[in-house]
Design an enzyme around this catalytic site. Structure first.
Site, PDB file in Angstrom:
ATOM      1  N   PHE A  15     -10.704  22.565  72.067  1.00 55.53           N
ATOM      2  CA  PHE A  15     -12.164  23.019  72.907  1.00 55.53           C
ATOM      3  C   PHE A  15     -12.805  22.404  73.465  1.00 55.53           C
ATOM      4  O   PHE A  15     -13.736  20.891  73.683  1.00 55.53           O
ATOM      5  CB  PHE A  15     -12.975  21.661  71.208  1.00 55.53           C
ATOM      6  CG  PHE A  15     -12.438  21.965  70.050  1.00 55.53           C
ATOM      7  CD1 PHE A  15     -12.639  23.894  69.434  1.00 55.53           C
ATOM      8  CD2 PHE A  15     -11.092  21.542  69.302  1.00 55.53           C
ATOM      9  CE1 PHE A  15     -12.395  23.868  67.513  1.00 55.53           C
ATOM     10  CE2 PHE A  15     -10.912  21.508  67.831  1.00 55.53           C
ATOM     11  CZ  PHE A  15     -11.198  23.110  67.109  1.00 55.53           C
ATOM     12  N   GLY A  41     -10.330  11.355  71.836  1.00 61.25           N
ATOM     13  CA  GLY A  41     -10.507  12.476  71.252  1.00 61.25           C
ATOM     14  C   GLY A  41      -9.404  13.369  72.309  1.00 61.25           C
ATOM     15  O   GLY A  41      -9.928  14.491  72.624  1.00 61.25           O
ATOM     16  N   SER A  47      -8.582  18.715  76.822  1.00 67.37           N
ATOM     17  CA  SER A  47      -8.970  18.386  78.431  1.00 67.37           C
ATOM     18  C   SER A  47      -8.475  17.065  78.796  1.00 67.37           C
ATOM     19  O   SER A  47      -9.380  16.907  79.918  1.00 67.37           O
ATOM     20  CB  SER A  47     -10.609  17.491  77.174  1.00 67.37           C
ATOM     21  OG  SER A  47     -10.098  16.840  76.203  1.00 67.37           O
ATOM     22  N   ASP A  66      -6.268   8.523  70.197  1.00 65.82           N
ATOM     23  CA  ASP A  66      -7.354  10.028  68.825  1.00 65.82           C
ATOM     24  C   ASP A  66      -5.961   9.329  68.022  1.00 65.82           C
ATOM     25  O   ASP A  66      -4.631   9.181  68.113  1.00 65.82           O
ATOM     26  CB  ASP A  66      -6.591  11.626  69.306  1.00 65.82           C
ATOM     27  CG  ASP A  66      -6.379  11.983  68.449  1.00 65.82           C
ATOM     28  OD1 ASP A  66      -6.945  12.005  66.927  1.00 65.82           O
ATOM     29  OD2 ASP A  66      -7.767  12.900  68.778  1.00 65.82           O
ATOM     30  N   GLY A  70      -7.355  13.985  62.113  1.00 70.61           N
ATOM     31  CA  GLY A  70      -8.860  15.241  63.447  1.00 70.61           C
ATOM     32  C   GLY A  70      -9.643  14.670  62.717  1.00 70.61           C
ATOM     33  O   GLY A  70      -9.895  13.447  61.295  1.00 70.61           O
ATOM     34  N   ASP A 135     -15.389  12.265  72.973  1.00 64.03           N
ATOM     35  CA  ASP A 135     -14.878  13.532  72.339  1.00 64.03           C
ATOM     36  C   ASP A 135     -14.021  13.256  70.791  1.00 64.03           C
ATOM     37  O   ASP A 135     -13.563  14.192  70.664  1.00 64.03           O
ATOM     38  CB  ASP A 135     -14.900  14.651  73.073  1.00 64.03           C
ATOM     39  CG  ASP A 135     -14.444  15.825  72.698  1.00 64.03           C
ATOM     40  OD1 ASP A 135     -15.674  16.330  71.660  1.00 64.03           O
ATOM     41  OD2 ASP A 135     -13.678  17.282  73.031  1.00 64.03           O
ATOM     42  N   HIS A 138     -17.927  13.792  65.544  1.00 64.90           N
ATOM     43  CA  HIS A 138     -18.913  14.191  65.671  1.00 64.90           C
ATOM     44  C   HIS A 138     -19.987  13.715  65.278  1.00 64.90           C
ATOM     45  O   HIS A 138     -21.392  13.652  64.928  1.00 64.90           O
ATOM     46  CB  HIS A 138     -18.626  16.005  66.046  1.00 64.90           C
ATOM     47  CG  HIS A 138     -18.129  16.057  67.280  1.00 64.90           C
ATOM     48  ND1 HIS A 138     -17.159  15.018  67.960  1.00 64.90           N
ATOM     49  CD2 HIS A 138     -18.176  16.835  68.626  1.00 64.90           C
ATOM     50  CE1 HIS A 138     -16.404  15.732  69.115  1.00 64.90           C
ATOM     51  NE2 HIS A 138     -17.739  16.653  69.908  1.00 64.90           N
TER      52      HIS A 138
HETATM   53  N1  SAH Z   1     -11.125  16.651  73.830  1.00 63.58           N
HETATM   54  C1  SAH Z   1     -10.608  17.761  72.416  1.00 63.58           C
HETATM   55  C2  SAH Z   1     -10.895  18.058  71.655  1.00 63.58           C
HETATM   56  C3  SAH Z   1     -10.801  16.535  70.348  1.00 63.58           C
HETATM   57  S1  SAH Z   1     -11.541  17.184  68.977  1.00 63.58           S
HETATM   58  C4  SAH Z   1     -10.339  19.156  73.474  1.00 63.58           C
HETATM   59  O1  SAH Z   1      -9.755  18.908  74.773  1.00 63.58           O
HETATM   60  O2  SAH Z   1      -9.624  19.937  72.305  1.00 63.58           O
HETATM   61  C5  SAH Z   1     -11.303  15.257  68.348  1.00 63.58           C
HETATM   62  C6  SAH Z   1     -10.443  13.830  68.110  1.00 63.58           C
HETATM   63  O3  SAH Z   1     -10.997  13.066  67.506  1.00 63.58           O
HETATM   64  C7  SAH Z   1      -9.431  14.452  67.036  1.00 63.58           C
HETATM   65  O4  SAH Z   1      -8.058  15.080  67.266  1.00 63.58           O
HETATM   66  C8  SAH Z   1      -9.281  13.369  65.824  1.00 63.58           C
HETATM   67  O5  SAH Z   1      -8.429  13.223  65.412  1.00 63.58           O
HETATM   68  C9  SAH Z   1     -10.089  12.208  67.213  1.00 63.58           C
HETATM   69  N2  SAH Z   1     -10.571  11.563  66.100  1.00 63.58           N
HETATM   70  C10 SAH Z   1     -11.808  11.854  65.254  1.00 63.58           C
HETATM   71  N3  SAH Z   1     -12.376   9.774  65.006  1.00 63.58           N
HETATM   72  C11 SAH Z   1     -11.571   9.432  65.684  1.00 63.58           C
HETATM   73  C12 SAH Z   1     -11.491   8.486  65.309  1.00 63.58           C
HETATM   74  N4  SAH Z   1     -12.850   7.283  64.641  1.00 63.58           N
HETATM   75  N5  SAH Z   1     -10.237   7.770  66.509  1.00 63.58           N
HETATM   76  C13 SAH Z   1      -9.610   8.079  66.901  1.00 63.58           C
HETATM   77  N6  SAH Z   1      -9.485   9.213  66.910  1.00 63.58           N
HETATM   78  C14 SAH Z   1     -10.792  10.049  66.486  1.00 63.58           C
HETATM   79 MG    MG Z   2     -15.763  18.211  71.894  1.00 67.15          MG
END
Ligand code: SAH
Ligand code: MG
Length: 210
Positions: A15, A41, A47, A66, A70, A135, A138
């Site tokens: 994303f 994330g 990213s 991460d 998910g 990131d 959300h």
């Molecule tokens: N930056 C990525 C997208 C991240 S999506 C890209 O470029 O595609 C959000 C991610 O945050 C997910 O993989 C999810 O597992 C992670 N996430 C959500 N809450 C979290 C937490 N409390 N600790 C660690 N990772 C978390």
């Molecule tokens: Mg994002």
């Protein structure tokens, strides 16, 4: 940005629109010689390729965090679910194997350190960073928790980047926008904006709460 890495980043699942990834690269290139970069994330590493390319160019390092289970919106039945990321052994999401493959493909294994765990738990033991990119989750609680845990870790003069900031509620969820407003209110200064990416700079001297 190295053209091969730019091409790879665009192929990786995830994303991060390319124009926003390039803006992230530019911010990271500015910070990477000052101290470590931290990403909350990783997902499949999209990213992380932009951030890692900037770190590699200046001999820096990216820690990408991460739990790989998910976010809420990525679980089965939700908008961003991807059945390919379900581990058949456990029935749970696991994006870690794809992240590792991405880092191998990018030649960034020496530059990007994957940290597997909860971002707030890790922050509690983290010293500081030249750039923090938020990131992760959300939702209301996770986004604000990430801001509260990580904004204080940005070095004076360092950068805070936030993804999925949508001033118009029609475009997306509120929490990333809310934490961007909080950052401005806390004295961070606008540095760059591209699509839904916002980059802010922490003043060199300011309120101790930052
Ligand atoms: N930056 C990525 C997208 C991240 S999506 C890209 O470029 O595609 C959000 C991610 O945050 C997910 O993989 C999810 O597992 C992670 N996430 C959500 N809450 C979290 C937490 N409390 N600790 C660690 N990772 C978390
Ligand atoms: Mg994002």
């Amino acid at each position: 940005m190295n053209p091969e890495l730019a091409a790879l980043a665009q192929r990786v699942k995830g994303f991060m629109p390319h124009n926003e990834g390039l803006a992230l690269y530019r911010a990271a290139a500015e910070a990477a010689s000052q101290g470590p970069l931290v990403e909350i994330g990783s997902y499949c590493g999209k990213s992380a390729v932009y951030l890692g390319a900037a770190a590699a160019a200046s001999g820096g390092v990216l820690f990408t965090i991460d739990h790989h289970r998910g976010s809420e919106e990525m679980q089965a039945g939700w908008e961003h679910h991807d059945a390919e990321l379900v581990d058949p052994q456990t029935g749970r999401m696991d994006s870690l194997p794809i992240l590792r493959q991405t880092l191998i493909d990018a030649g960034l294994e020496e530059t990007v350190v994957a940290i597997v765990g909860d971002s707030v738990t890790i922050a509690a033991h983290w010293p500081s960073a030249a750039l923090v990119f938020i990131d992760g989750g959300h939702g209301e609680a996770p986004a604000h928790a990430d801001y509260e845990a990580w904004a204080p870790k940005v070095m004076p003069g360092g950068l805070l980047a936030i993804h999925d900031v949508f001033p118009d509620p029609a475009d997306g969820g509120r929490p990333p926008y809310e934490i961007w407003l909080r950052a401005l209110d806390d004295g961070f200064i606008g540095f760059a904006a591209e699509g839904s990416l916002r980059v802010l700079r922490k003043p060199v001297s300011g309120p101790a709460s930052l």
